[in-house]
Design a protein around this motif. Structure first.
Motif, mmCIF file in Angstrom:
data_model
loop_
_atom_site.group_PDB
_atom_site.id
_atom_site.type_symbol
_atom_site.label_atom_id
_atom_site.label_comp_id
_atom_site.label_asym_id
_atom_site.label_seq_id
_atom_site.Cartn_x
_atom_site.Cartn_y
_atom_site.Cartn_z
ATOM 1 N N ALA A 1 8.854 1.173 -11.637
ATOM 2 C CA ALA A 1 9.791 0.699 -12.654
ATOM 3 C C ALA A 1 10.657 1.826 -13.191
ATOM 4 O O ALA A 1 11.822 1.615 -13.560
ATOM 5 C CB ALA A 1 9.023 0.039 -13.797
ATOM 6 N N ALA A 2 10.108 3.054 -13.212
ATOM 7 C CA ALA A 2 10.867 4.215 -13.685
ATOM 8 C C ALA A 2 11.768 4.796 -12.608
ATOM 9 O O ALA A 2 12.468 5.779 -12.852
ATOM 10 C CB ALA A 2 9.899 5.284 -14.191
ATOM 11 N N GLY A 3 11.737 4.198 -11.407
ATOM 12 C CA GLY A 3 12.588 4.663 -10.315
ATOM 13 C C GLY A 3 12.105 5.943 -9.667
ATOM 14 O O GLY A 3 12.884 6.632 -8.996
ATOM 15 N N ARG A 4 10.814 6.258 -9.813
ATOM 16 C CA ARG A 4 10.316 7.529 -9.297
ATOM 17 C C ARG A 4 9.809 7.447 -7.869
ATOM 18 O O ARG A 4 9.678 8.458 -7.192
ATOM 19 C CB ARG A 4 9.216 8.068 -10.215
ATOM 20 N N LEU A 5 9.508 6.243 -7.393
ATOM 21 C CA LEU A 5 9.135 6.066 -5.987
ATOM 22 C C LEU A 5 9.214 4.596 -5.603
ATOM 23 O O LEU A 5 9.391 3.724 -6.458
ATOM 24 C CB LEU A 5 7.736 6.627 -5.683
ATOM 25 N N SER A 6 9.090 4.324 -4.309
ATOM 26 C CA SER A 6 9.057 2.962 -3.782
ATOM 27 C C SER A 6 7.635 2.668 -3.330
ATOM 28 O O SER A 6 7.017 3.510 -2.662
ATOM 29 C CB SER A 6 10.034 2.812 -2.616
ATOM 30 N N ALA A 7 7.120 1.530 -3.704
ATOM 31 C CA ALA A 7 5.724 1.238 -3.385
ATOM 32 C C ALA A 7 5.505 -0.244 -3.187
ATOM 33 O O ALA A 7 6.259 -1.079 -3.700
ATOM 34 C CB ALA A 7 4.807 1.751 -4.496
ATOM 35 N N THR A 8 4.453 -0.555 -2.441
ATOM 36 C CA THR A 8 4.019 -1.936 -2.254
ATOM 37 C C THR A 8 2.522 -2.008 -2.478
ATOM 38 O O THR A 8 1.774 -1.172 -1.972
ATOM 39 C CB THR A 8 4.339 -2.440 -0.834
ATOM 40 N N ILE A 9 2.101 -2.994 -3.239
ATOM 41 C CA ILE A 9 0.682 -3.236 -3.481
ATOM 42 C C ILE A 9 0.265 -4.460 -2.674
ATOM 43 O O ILE A 9 0.853 -5.535 -2.817
ATOM 44 C CB ILE A 9 0.414 -3.471 -4.975
ATOM 45 N N LEU A 10 -0.727 -4.288 -1.816
ATOM 46 C CA LEU A 10 -1.258 -5.392 -1.021
ATOM 47 C C LEU A 10 -2.603 -5.814 -1.594
ATOM 48 O O LEU A 10 -3.484 -4.974 -1.813
ATOM 49 C CB LEU A 10 -1.422 -4.963 0.442
ATOM 50 N N ARG A 11 -2.737 -7.117 -1.838
ATOM 51 C CA ARG A 11 -3.972 -7.653 -2.402
ATOM 52 C C ARG A 11 -4.626 -8.620 -1.419
ATOM 53 O O ARG A 11 -4.339 -9.820 -1.423
ATOM 54 C CB ARG A 11 -3.685 -8.384 -3.707
ATOM 55 N N PRO A 12 -5.514 -8.132 -0.560
ATOM 56 C CA PRO A 12 -6.174 -9.035 0.380
ATOM 57 C C PRO A 12 -7.316 -9.821 -0.256
ATOM 58 O O PRO A 12 -7.955 -9.359 -1.203
ATOM 59 C CB PRO A 12 -6.700 -8.085 1.462
ATOM 60 N N SER A 13 -7.527 -11.022 0.270
ATOM 61 C CA SER A 13 -8.748 -11.766 -0.018
ATOM 62 C C SER A 13 -9.853 -11.112 0.808
ATOM 63 O O SER A 13 -9.723 -9.954 1.211
ATOM 64 C CB SER A 13 -8.556 -13.246 0.333
ATOM 65 N N ILE A 14 -10.943 -11.809 1.091
ATOM 66 C CA ILE A 14 -12.003 -11.251 1.925
ATOM 67 C C ILE A 14 -11.416 -10.858 3.276
ATOM 68 O O ILE A 14 -10.794 -11.680 3.953
ATOM 69 C CB ILE A 14 -13.142 -12.267 2.104
ATOM 70 N N VAL A 15 -11.603 -9.596 3.661
ATOM 71 C CA VAL A 15 -11.084 -9.099 4.938
ATOM 72 C C VAL A 15 -12.204 -9.188 5.970
ATOM 73 O O VAL A 15 -13.302 -8.662 5.769
ATOM 74 C CB VAL A 15 -10.582 -7.655 4.808
ATOM 75 N N PHE A 16 -11.916 -9.845 7.095
ATOM 76 C CA PHE A 16 -12.958 -10.085 8.098
ATOM 77 C C PHE A 16 -12.619 -9.372 9.401
ATOM 78 O O PHE A 16 -11.480 -9.409 9.866
ATOM 79 C CB PHE A 16 -13.111 -11.583 8.370
ATOM 80 N N GLY A 17 -13.643 -8.758 9.994
ATOM 81 C CA GLY A 17 -13.468 -8.129 11.299
ATOM 82 C C GLY A 17 -14.676 -7.293 11.669
ATOM 83 O O GLY A 17 -15.551 -7.017 10.830
ATOM 84 N N LYS A 18 -14.731 -6.864 12.919
ATOM 85 C CA LYS A 18 -15.836 -6.035 13.402
ATOM 86 C C LYS A 18 -15.805 -4.693 12.671
ATOM 87 O O LYS A 18 -14.766 -4.060 12.564
ATOM 88 C CB LYS A 18 -15.690 -5.822 14.911
ATOM 89 N N GLY A 19 -16.960 -4.296 12.155
ATOM 90 C CA GLY A 19 -17.050 -3.030 11.449
ATOM 91 C C GLY A 19 -17.092 -3.173 9.943
ATOM 92 O O GLY A 19 -17.380 -2.201 9.243
ATOM 93 N N GLY A 20 -16.821 -4.368 9.434
ATOM 94 C CA GLY A 20 -16.860 -4.593 7.992
ATOM 95 C C GLY A 20 -18.272 -4.940 7.535
ATOM 96 O O GLY A 20 -18.934 -5.784 8.154
ATOM 97 N N ALA A 21 -18.725 -4.327 6.449
ATOM 98 C CA ALA A 21 -20.083 -4.586 5.959
ATOM 99 C C ALA A 21 -20.248 -6.031 5.519
ATOM 100 O O ALA A 21 -21.245 -6.687 5.852
ATOM 101 C CB ALA A 21 -20.417 -3.633 4.816
ATOM 102 N N SER A 22 -19.281 -6.566 4.770
ATOM 103 C CA SER A 22 -19.391 -7.956 4.328
ATOM 104 C C SER A 22 -19.253 -8.905 5.512
ATOM 105 O O SER A 22 -19.924 -9.937 5.569
ATOM 106 C CB SER A 22 -18.334 -8.267 3.265
ATOM 107 N N SER A 23 -18.407 -8.546 6.475
ATOM 108 C CA SER A 23 -18.255 -9.383 7.681
ATOM 109 C C SER A 23 -19.570 -9.468 8.433
ATOM 110 O O SER A 23 -19.979 -10.545 8.889
ATOM 111 C CB SER A 23 -17.169 -8.809 8.596
ATOM 112 N N ALA A 24 -20.262 -8.339 8.564
ATOM 113 C CA ALA A 24 -21.553 -8.326 9.252
ATOM 114 C C ALA A 24 -22.576 -9.166 8.493
ATOM 115 O O ALA A 24 -23.390 -9.875 9.106
ATOM 116 C CB ALA A 24 -22.049 -6.893 9.396
ATOM 117 N N LEU A 25 -22.515 -9.105 7.150
ATOM 118 C CA LEU A 25 -23.439 -9.914 6.346
ATOM 119 C C LEU A 25 -23.191 -11.403 6.586
ATOM 120 O O LEU A 25 -24.136 -12.170 6.817
ATOM 121 C CB LEU A 25 -23.256 -9.581 4.866
#
Length: 295
Positions: free
Chosen positions: A134-158
């Motif tokens: 907002a102060a014009g000091r940089l450009s940024a993007t915030i990504l908010r994922p839900s549950i992320v699933f894939g091989k290697g994920g602790a919650s995915s393995a659970l």
């Protein structure tokens, strides 16, 4: 582009690194310790690197800085406020001071409505980053994922292991939690696409799969994908759920705790249109996650 990726050894971070490298980017992995022969990695300490000066030499000359570091619970050796708030704020300030053109923060869906320590520490980092934008000091993007699933994920393995059980005794919050699983490969592809997107998407971007589903039904879907008959699911009484969470509070390594119960009670869903626009296609449906994200 030359990219500093903090959390490159983590589940999400490792997938991001592979996707970014396939796209031709030079990725410098920020990791807790550098092993012999790892010339493309630098050591970062998210428990102690809480000052801007710690980050200035690391981010200088970077085209992009990505923060993919996160923990579920605070421990004596890894305080969650340092990992989620203090160190990211110092990192973002260093990016602003050195003129890093772009920052990407991997956050989490639903944190603005949760009073948990996990959510509030994540949100504090987001708010600091948004103030810099907002102060014009940089450009940024915030990504908010839900549950992320894939091989290697602790919650995915659970979830995968729970899906293999013919009889499962599950706490009510696990059965009822509203989630919208997103494939880790889709999240990685979105980050790659984000680097060629101008202007940046405004505000935090929800990263979700095509369909919301109760977590209990998602586990049942994984079981179906494994080719098994439906399991018999028993609901753990609420009193025992509360007791088990309190016991989990005493074991710092346990993912099950009172905070986990509170997080599960918060719906983790959103409209998928903005994420699909960034992907340029529909995301992987939760009914196809094993086929497309478990190899």
């Amino acid at each position: 582009m030359k990219i500093l990726l903090c959390g490159a050894r983590g589940f999400v971070g490792s997938h991001l690194q592979r996707a970014l490298q396939r796209a031709g980017h030079q990725v410098i992995g920020g990791v807790s310790s550098v092993r012999a022969g790892e010339s493309d990695r630098i050591a970062v300490d998210y428990t102690h690197d809480v000052h801007v000066a710690d980050w200035l030499p690391r981010v200088r000359d970077m085209d992009v800085v990505i923060n993919a570091v996160g923990i579920l619970r605070s421990t004596g050796s890894r305080p969650i406020t340092a990992v989620h708030t203090d160190t990211p704020k110092a990192l973002f300030d260093a990016c602003a001071q050195t003129g890093v053109p772009r920052v990407i923060q991997i956050s989490a869906l639903g944190i603005e409505h949760s009073a948990t320590q996990y959510a509030q520490t994540k949100l504090a980092a987001e708010q600091h980053l948004q103030a810099l934008v907002a102060a014009g000091r940089l450009s940024a993007t915030i990504l908010r994922p839900s549950i992320v699933f894939g091989k290697g994920g602790a919650s995915s393995a659970l979830f995968f292991n729970l899906a293999r059980l013919p009889v499962a005794l599950l706490p009510g919050p696990v059965i009822d939690a509203q989630v919208q699983p997103v494939a880790v490969t889709d999240l990685a592809d979105a980050v790659v696409n984000l680097l060629s997107t101008h202007p940046q998407p405004p505000g935090p971007l929800a990263c979700v799969g095509p369909q919301a589903v109760p977590l209990g039904d998602f586990i049942a879907s994984l079981r179906q994908q494994l080719g098994h008959r439906p399991a018999k699911v028993l609901r753990l009484p609420d009193a025992l759920t509360s007791l088990s969470a309190l016991l989990g509070d005493l074991v710092s390594a346990s993912p099950w705790s009172s905070e986990a119960v509170d997080l599960l009670k918060q719906p983790n869903v959103a409209a998928p249109a903005a994420f699909e626009a960034l992907l340029g296609r529909s995301g992987v449906h939760h009914g196809r996650l094993l086929a497309e994200n478990w190899s």
